[in-house]
Design a protein around this motif. Structure first.
Motif, PDB file in Angstrom:
ATOM      1  N   ASP A 103       0.864  -1.181   0.000  1.00 54.02           N
ATOM      2  CA  ASP A 103       0.000   0.000   0.000  1.00 54.02           C
ATOM      3  C   ASP A 103       0.904   1.236   0.000  1.00 54.02           C
ATOM      4  O   ASP A 103       1.232   1.777   1.047  1.00 54.02           O
ATOM      5  CB  ASP A 103      -0.916  -0.034   1.228  1.00 54.02           C
ATOM      6  CG  ASP A 103      -1.757   1.220   1.387  1.00 54.02           C
ATOM      7  OD1 ASP A 103      -1.826   2.010   0.425  1.00 54.02           O
ATOM      8  OD2 ASP A 103      -2.322   1.410   2.481  1.00 54.02           O
ATOM      9  N   VAL A 223      -7.310   1.718   3.589  1.00 49.54           N
ATOM     10  CA  VAL A 223      -6.884   0.590   2.767  1.00 49.54           C
ATOM     11  C   VAL A 223      -6.660  -0.638   3.633  1.00 49.54           C
ATOM     12  O   VAL A 223      -5.853  -0.613   4.565  1.00 49.54           O
ATOM     13  CB  VAL A 223      -5.598   0.923   1.997  1.00 49.54           C
ATOM     14  CG1 VAL A 223      -5.147  -0.280   1.164  1.00 49.54           C
ATOM     15  CG2 VAL A 223      -5.809   2.137   1.111  1.00 49.54           C
ATOM     16  N   SER A 225      -5.116  -4.173   3.542  1.00 45.83           N
ATOM     17  CA  SER A 225      -4.228  -4.999   2.727  1.00 45.83           C
ATOM     18  C   SER A 225      -4.611  -6.468   2.818  1.00 45.83           C
ATOM     19  O   SER A 225      -5.363  -6.881   3.706  1.00 45.83           O
ATOM     20  CB  SER A 225      -2.784  -4.805   3.182  1.00 45.83           C
ATOM     21  OG  SER A 225      -2.672  -5.093   4.555  1.00 45.83           O
TER      22      SER A 225
END
Length: 245
Positions: A103, A223, A225
């Motif tokens: 990321d 985000v 992952s």
């Protein structure tokens, strides 16, 4: 400011032994992670630090930088600290070996923390993700974090924190993502400090930093992952790669 990435890599993972050497799109997971870190172009250098000859040989074959641990270590911070002890670096980013889909945006946010910290007040930076599902909030495998009004970590726990005694309060819950950015000095201090009581109780290494007075700046990210902790996770990662253009 010299910034490097360190990827701690144990072969004998408890829940999924040998996971870092499992095939993912034609390469071992650890090699895929290493190349993703290099391709992010965020770091002056990228290293894998491991206790495994199998992982070492795989990295060397792929042209990667690898450091062999000299001692046995209980956590990734200790493994990284041993490796960087004699290196001329300022900031060390701990990239998780079992998260091959880097990321980049979130890692850049961690680096920005130190680039803006002109007075060197921040010892570490790490990531948090908002939790909304009650099962995920209660799951002890998800380490929760609470922060002060300035975004610095107050505590990490596998228990539900904060406890929602007042049902009318507007309470948010956050999961700690195990991605760290360290000042080298903080990392070496950690390495030279024995495991602390609360760290031992919770089995959460970042608590040791808090117990010895280090300041951890938490950065929120949206985000999530893809971490490879089980064979099912590996299959999800394989399917994810197949869908990429």
């Amino acid at each position: 400011m010299k910034i490097i990435a360190m990827i701690p890599a144990r072969y004998d993972a408890t829940r999924f032994p040998g996971k870092l050497m499992k095939d993912l799109g034609g390469e071992p997971v650890i090699v895929k992670t290493y190349k993703a870190a290099v391709n992010s172009q965020l770091f002056d250098s990228v290293y894998v630090v491991t206790d495994s000859d199998i992982i070492k040989d795989s990295l060397i074959t792929s042209g990667g930088n690898v450091i062999m641990s000299k001692k046995e270590h209980d956590c990734g911070s200790d493994r990284i600290a041993e490796a960087v002890e004699d290196m001329d670096v300022d900031i060390v980013i701990n990239v998780q070996g079992d998260e091959p889909f880097i990321d980049t945006e979130s890692l850049k946010k961690l680096i920005d923390v130190f680039e803006k910290d002109n007075d060197n007040n921040i010892d570490l930076a790490s990531l948090k993700v908002k939790l909304t599902d009650s099962k995920e909030i209660k799951n002890p495998n998800n380490v929760k974090v609470i922060t002060d009004n300035y975004g610095f970590a107050l505590y990490f726990s596998r228990s539900v924190i904060p406890n929602l005694r007042d049902k009318t309060s507007n309470t948010n819950y956050y999961k700690h993502k195990g991605v760290y950015a360290f000042r080298k000095s903080a990392l070496i201090d950690f390495y030279n400090t024995p495991m602390t009581p609360l760290e031992m109780s919770e089995k959460i290494e970042c608590i040791r930093y808090l117990e010895v007075g280090k300041k951890i700046k938490m950065i929120e990210t949206s985000v999530e992952s893809i971490g490879i902790d089980t064979p099912d996770d590996l299959e999800k990662a394989i399917q994810f790669i197949k869908k990429q253009p």
